[in-house]
Design an enzyme around this catalytic site. Structure first.
Site, mmCIF file in Angstrom:
data_model
loop_
_atom_site.group_PDB
_atom_site.id
_atom_site.type_symbol
_atom_site.label_atom_id
_atom_site.label_comp_id
_atom_site.label_asym_id
_atom_site.label_seq_id
_atom_site.Cartn_x
_atom_site.Cartn_y
_atom_site.Cartn_z
ATOM 1 N N GLU A 17 -8.775 14.449 26.007
ATOM 2 C CA GLU A 17 -8.480 15.048 25.058
ATOM 3 C C GLU A 17 -9.191 16.095 25.092
ATOM 4 O OE1 GLU A 17 -5.192 13.331 22.422
ATOM 5 O OE2 GLU A 17 -6.491 14.911 21.786
ATOM 6 N N LYS B 36 10.460 22.841 10.156
ATOM 7 C CA LYS B 36 10.562 21.145 10.117
ATOM 8 C C LYS B 36 11.413 20.769 9.548
ATOM 9 C CE LYS B 36 7.705 17.379 8.558
ATOM 10 N NZ LYS B 36 8.157 16.299 9.587
ATOM 11 N N CYS C 65 -6.079 5.722 24.539
ATOM 12 C CA CYS C 65 -4.675 5.706 24.754
ATOM 13 C C CYS C 65 -4.230 5.689 25.737
ATOM 14 C CB CYS C 65 -3.921 6.522 24.013
ATOM 15 S SG CYS C 65 -4.581 6.146 22.144
ATOM 16 N N HIS D 163 6.048 1.637 22.630
ATOM 17 C CA HIS D 163 6.446 2.883 21.984
ATOM 18 C C HIS D 163 7.671 2.777 22.519
ATOM 19 C CE1 HIS D 163 2.297 4.172 23.880
ATOM 20 N NE2 HIS D 163 2.828 5.449 22.997
ATOM 21 N N GLU E 278 9.795 24.966 6.608
ATOM 22 C CA GLU E 278 10.426 25.401 6.642
ATOM 23 C C GLU E 278 11.101 24.911 7.755
ATOM 24 O OE1 GLU E 278 8.181 27.273 5.637
ATOM 25 O OE2 GLU E 278 8.727 28.299 3.625
ATOM 26 N N TRP F 134 -10.142 14.939 17.208
ATOM 27 C CA TRP F 134 -8.872 15.716 16.088
ATOM 28 C C TRP F 134 -9.420 16.578 15.066
ATOM 29 C CZ3 TRP F 134 -5.823 10.130 17.236
ATOM 30 C CH2 TRP F 134 -5.782 10.416 18.649
ATOM 31 N N GLY G 227 -5.401 -2.835 16.469
ATOM 32 C CA GLY G 227 -5.304 -3.147 15.381
ATOM 33 C C GLY G 227 -4.478 -2.723 14.490
ATOM 34 N N SER G 228 -3.461 -1.855 14.113
ATOM 35 C CA SER G 228 -2.632 -2.102 13.088
ATOM 36 C C SER G 228 -1.848 -2.071 13.049
ATOM 37 C CB SER G 228 -2.461 -0.220 13.209
ATOM 38 O OG SER G 228 -1.473 0.470 14.555
ATOM 39 N N GLU H 65 -3.896 1.534 28.034
ATOM 40 C CA GLU H 65 -2.420 1.100 28.119
ATOM 41 C C GLU H 65 -2.271 0.903 29.725
ATOM 42 O OE1 GLU H 65 -1.425 4.335 25.739
ATOM 43 O OE2 GLU H 65 0.326 4.766 27.297
HETATM 44 N N1 GLN Z 1 -7.087 1.082 15.665
HETATM 45 C C1 GLN Z 1 -5.927 2.123 16.468
HETATM 46 C C2 GLN Z 1 -4.340 1.443 16.038
HETATM 47 O O1 GLN Z 1 -4.552 0.783 16.790
HETATM 48 C C3 GLN Z 1 -5.748 2.683 17.607
HETATM 49 C C4 GLN Z 1 -4.859 4.209 17.429
HETATM 50 C C5 GLN Z 1 -4.995 4.130 18.684
HETATM 51 O O2 GLN Z 1 -5.240 4.013 19.934
HETATM 52 N N2 GLN Z 1 -3.961 5.447 18.923
HETATM 53 O O3 GLN Z 1 -3.787 2.612 15.428
HETATM 54 ZN ZN ZN Z 2 -4.103 3.329 21.701
#
Ligand code: GLN
Ligand code: ZN
Length: 759
Positions: free
Chosen positions: A608, A19, A646, A697, A17, A564, A435-436, A668
């Site tokens: 992490e 959110k 990342c 980003h 709620e 995760w 990748g994405s 990164e």
């Molecule tokens: N292969 C994933 C993508 O390109 C990697 C994402 C990530 O590193 N958080 O979305």
């Molecule tokens: Zn990444």
């Protein structure tokens, strides 16, 4: 009446709620009064939920519109200069959190080893501090009106300063320490007028990270003062996520009333008991796991409390949650689709309240009523069935893990890279992506419709293939060297794999706050993990069939999947990681056998999972590296293994990265220039590296010249033979209008640089 204690409660609402109320307010769809009313209603509901469950120590000020570290900035008047000219308090608060067209938001980062993000306080030379207790006082009064006398939760000065950052160069933010502590004293004085007797819980989780002598002396200075500020204000210092033995030694000699310790995630706290006993302070004993989702073994909890009571007088021990329940979902009652047996093994926030109540009553020797007795019964049954259930225990998986001894690839990197270069024939400075590609609204609708059964498998497949076709055609058109299929079938890089692996379950409403209004729904790993069927081979080979260029297969690595998810607590994390590694390894093997020559195994969350205490790091690194290596051990020499991480801080972990022995790692770097690459050079890192040449980003399209300069900067540090060129991370959060020109510019920049390279 038995005593019990909840460190903190989630605030986002069982159906998120808060959110929705926040997002409606931010988008202008609703006004502040509406937001405030929703928030007040949630607070009231959460207080009464705890009260009705028999909880004695219930918090106020654990609520927040965005984050409690941000609230602490407001409480102390620690507002960074760029926000000070915003007069409206609400607007200022949300601008600090989210930024606006002129001001960058305050930085956000992970709260210890959880997936919750806090706002990082900023400190400058000329800061001044002034108490602001408006929020606390109004929440306290609200709770009283609801019939609850709450404790007041604050984040403590040591944690606040340590987790903050100095924005002026060479400025030591601890020079503000006394001023900050003075401000806390003023806060305590202001709230002391609220009642005749007040309990303030001051969270100092930083104490579990192994504080040094300087931190411990600051601790003493702070709590000598805060423990004594007002006689009728009792101060409890709360720690969680690990043991706090060093701090207990110090706090025992300050005038505070009690200490909260986490006995679930910091079993070494048992070593602090004698000191607590001598000090005569209350011990808030965290025995109900506040950050994992398994039903408690209430007999074991009882035994633990009795063991504690052998050293600390029973009257001083208050059973508690190990940490705030912020890190677990609200309630199992909404989980109508979860398998019934799995559901019996679980316990979310509300269920944990009931467990804590029963544990406290038993400890106090009180008689349990029927409902409480049946909870005991269910706890015993869960322990019993979890030990034996064939849903959890798969002998074949255990045997495979035990049988796999070597985690080495067949040949060393030097030999492998020769075969790879020969087989793959990519040019100098090969270009690729992480990748994405953009996740468009149409794509989300397609996946949702398929999941709901609104469209059939054929239409779904056609939709995904059309996306892959476009994605491949685009990559070919701009001249990228190593292509990807774009990950259109994935909603999330962990969930996608979890849904196809045995041993994983998914809740329908198991939301946990990640930051601000954002929530995540982590998978539940309840049993031995295996891969019944290939997970990515179909889409990847389809993509490969559409081009003569190399298509890189995309997998999520075992450590990231682990970090995760909510992980079973009846097996060491290392063993779970080894099982996931085998499952991912099966996929690697199928991909290479299907003709995929480059496979990327993402370890976005590798860092992490690092333990909070230095002494535990090397054990983690050993098994985490081992898991990654197991997952790619089957790759043939000429199959090139990439990984991706990342973030951009590698100095501490460079040898760990080396030990992972991936053929190529992409990282990164765009926002930090080439400085961080130096460590790769310093240690003589051999494998190939793809330092991101632009920040994904931001919606900004970086011009060619800028990336040319970036590539030249990289070439100053690492030899051309070792470099790959790619963006910082995946492109799924970007729009096609941004991605197309950015990648085209990146390829163009590489062409220009190549033309001038002496080969
Ligand atoms: N292969 C994933 C993508 O390109 C990697 C994402 C990530 O590193 N958080 O979305
Ligand atoms: Zn990444």
């Amino acid at each position: 009446m038995s005593k019990n204690y909840v460190i903190g409660y989630p605030r986002i609402g069982e159906n998120r709620e808060l959110k929705f109320a926040l997002e409606n307010y931010w988008s202008g769809k609703s006004d502040l009064a509406t937001l405030e009313a929703s928030a007040a209603e949630l607070r009231r509901r959460h207080w009464l939920e705890q009260h009705d469950a028999g909880i004695a120590a219930i918090s106020c000020n654990d609520f927040s519109y965005y984050d409690t570290m941000l609230d602490t900035c407001i409480m102390l008047g620690a507002v960074p200069a760029r926000f000070r000219n915003i007069k409206d308090e609400t607007l200022r608060y949300f601008t600090m959190a989210r930024g606006d067209s002129q001001r960058t938001a305050m930085q956000m980062t992970k709260w210890f080893n959880t997936n919750y993000h806090y706002i990082v306080p900023e400190f400058a030379v000329d800061d001044t501090f002034a108490p602001n207790t408006a929020k606390i006082i109004s929440e306290y009064r609200e709770a009283k009106a609801a019939g609850i006398t709450p404790k007041i939760n604050l984040i403590g000065p040591l944690t606040f300063l340590t987790l903050g950052k100095s924005v002026d160069r060479n400025f030591d933010r601890f020079s503000h320490f006394d001023a900050v502590v003075k401000c806390y004293e003023a806060v305590l004085t202001a709230i002391s007028t609220l009642d005749e007797q007040i309990t303030v819980q001051i969270d100092e989780p930083i104490l579990v990270t192994g504080p040094d002598a300087k931190a411990l002396s600051l601790l003493k200075r702070a709590y000598d003062r805060l423990g004594n500020t007002v006689p009728h204000v009792e101060v409890i210092v709360a720690t969680y996520f690990e043991h706090a033995c060093e701090a207990v030694e110090v706090l025992a000699h300050t005038p505070i009333s009690g200490i909260a310790l986490d006995f679930v995630h910091g079993p070494r706290n048992m070593d602090a008991l004698a000191t607590i006993a001598q000090s005569g302070k209350k011990l808030i004993a965290g025995v109900i796991d506040g950050r994992n989702v398994w039903r408690s073994d209430l007999d074991a909890v009882g035994d633990r409390l009795e063991t504690i009571a052998q050293t600390v007088p029973k009257a001083l021990i208050i059973p508690a949650t190990s940490c705030s329940l912020l890190h677990v979902p609200y309630s199992l009652s909404a989980e109508t689709k979860l398998d019934a047996e799995i559901k019996q093994w679980l316990s979310f926030a509300k269920e944990k309240l009931a467990e804590l109540n029963v544990a406290a009553k038993r400890f106090a020797g009180e008689t349990l009523n029927d409902a409480e007795l049946s909870l005991m019964q269910l706890s015993r049954e869960a322990v019993h069935t979890r030990q034996r259930s064939p849903r959890i225990h798969d002998a074949a998986v255990q045997q495979r893990v035990a049988a796999q001894t070597g985690t080495e690839r067949a040949e060393p990197y030097e030999t492998r890279i020769k075969s790879q270069r020969e087989a793959l024939r990519y040019p100098l400075l090969p270009t690729t992506t992480i990748g994405s590609f953009p996740q468009t609204p149409e794509l989300r609708t397609l996946r949702r419709d398929f999941k709901r059964g609104d469209i059939d498998a054929q239409s779904y497949e056609a939709g995904i293939k059309a996306y892959i076709d476009d994605c491949i055609a685009f990559q070919e058109s701009i001249g990228l060297d190593v292509l990807v299929h774009g990950e259109p079938e994935r909603n999330d890089m962990v969930e996608y794999f979890g849904e196809q692996l045995a041993g994983f379950a998914f809740s329908t409403n198991g939301w946990v706050q990640s930051y601000g209004s954002r929530c995540v729904k982590p998978p539940l790993i309840y049993g031995d993990v295996s891969r019944p069927l290939p997970m990515t081979v179909g889409w990847t080979t389809y993509a490969q069939s559409r081009t003569s260029k190399i298509v890189k297969g995309m997998l999520t690595g075992p450590v990231t999947i682990l970090n995760w998810s909510f992980v079973r607590d009846d097996l060491p994390r290392a063993d779970v990681a080894a099982q996931i590694a085998l499952a991912i390894g099966d996929e690697v093997d199928d991909l290479q056998n299907a003709g995929i020559r480059i496979i990327q195994v993402d370890e976005a969350a590798f860092k992490e999972g690092y333990p909070l205490r230095r002494e535990n790091i090397s054990a983690y690194e050993t098994w985490a590296v081992d898991a990654f290596r197991r997952s790619v051990a089957c790759a043939r020499s000429e199959t090139q293994i990439h990984t991706h991480m990342c973030y951009s801080q590698f100095n501490d972990i460079i040898h760990t990265i080396e030990a992972m022995d991936a053929d190529v790692i992409s990282i990164e770097t765009a926002r930090s220039g080439n400085a961080l690459l130096r460590i790769f050079k310093e240690v003589g890192y051999k494998q190939e590296v793809g330092p991101g040449v632009y920040d994904i980003h931001s919606p900004r399209v970086p011009p060619v010249e800028e990336m040319v300069a970036q590539i030249h900067a990289l070439l100053e540090v690492l030899p051309k033979e070792q470099l790959w060129i790619n963006p910082d991370c995946g492109l799924k959060t970007r729009k096609w209008e941004e991605v197309k020109p950015s990648l085209a510019n990146m390829v163009e920049a590489v062409r220009e640089v190549r033309a001038h390279l002496t080969l």
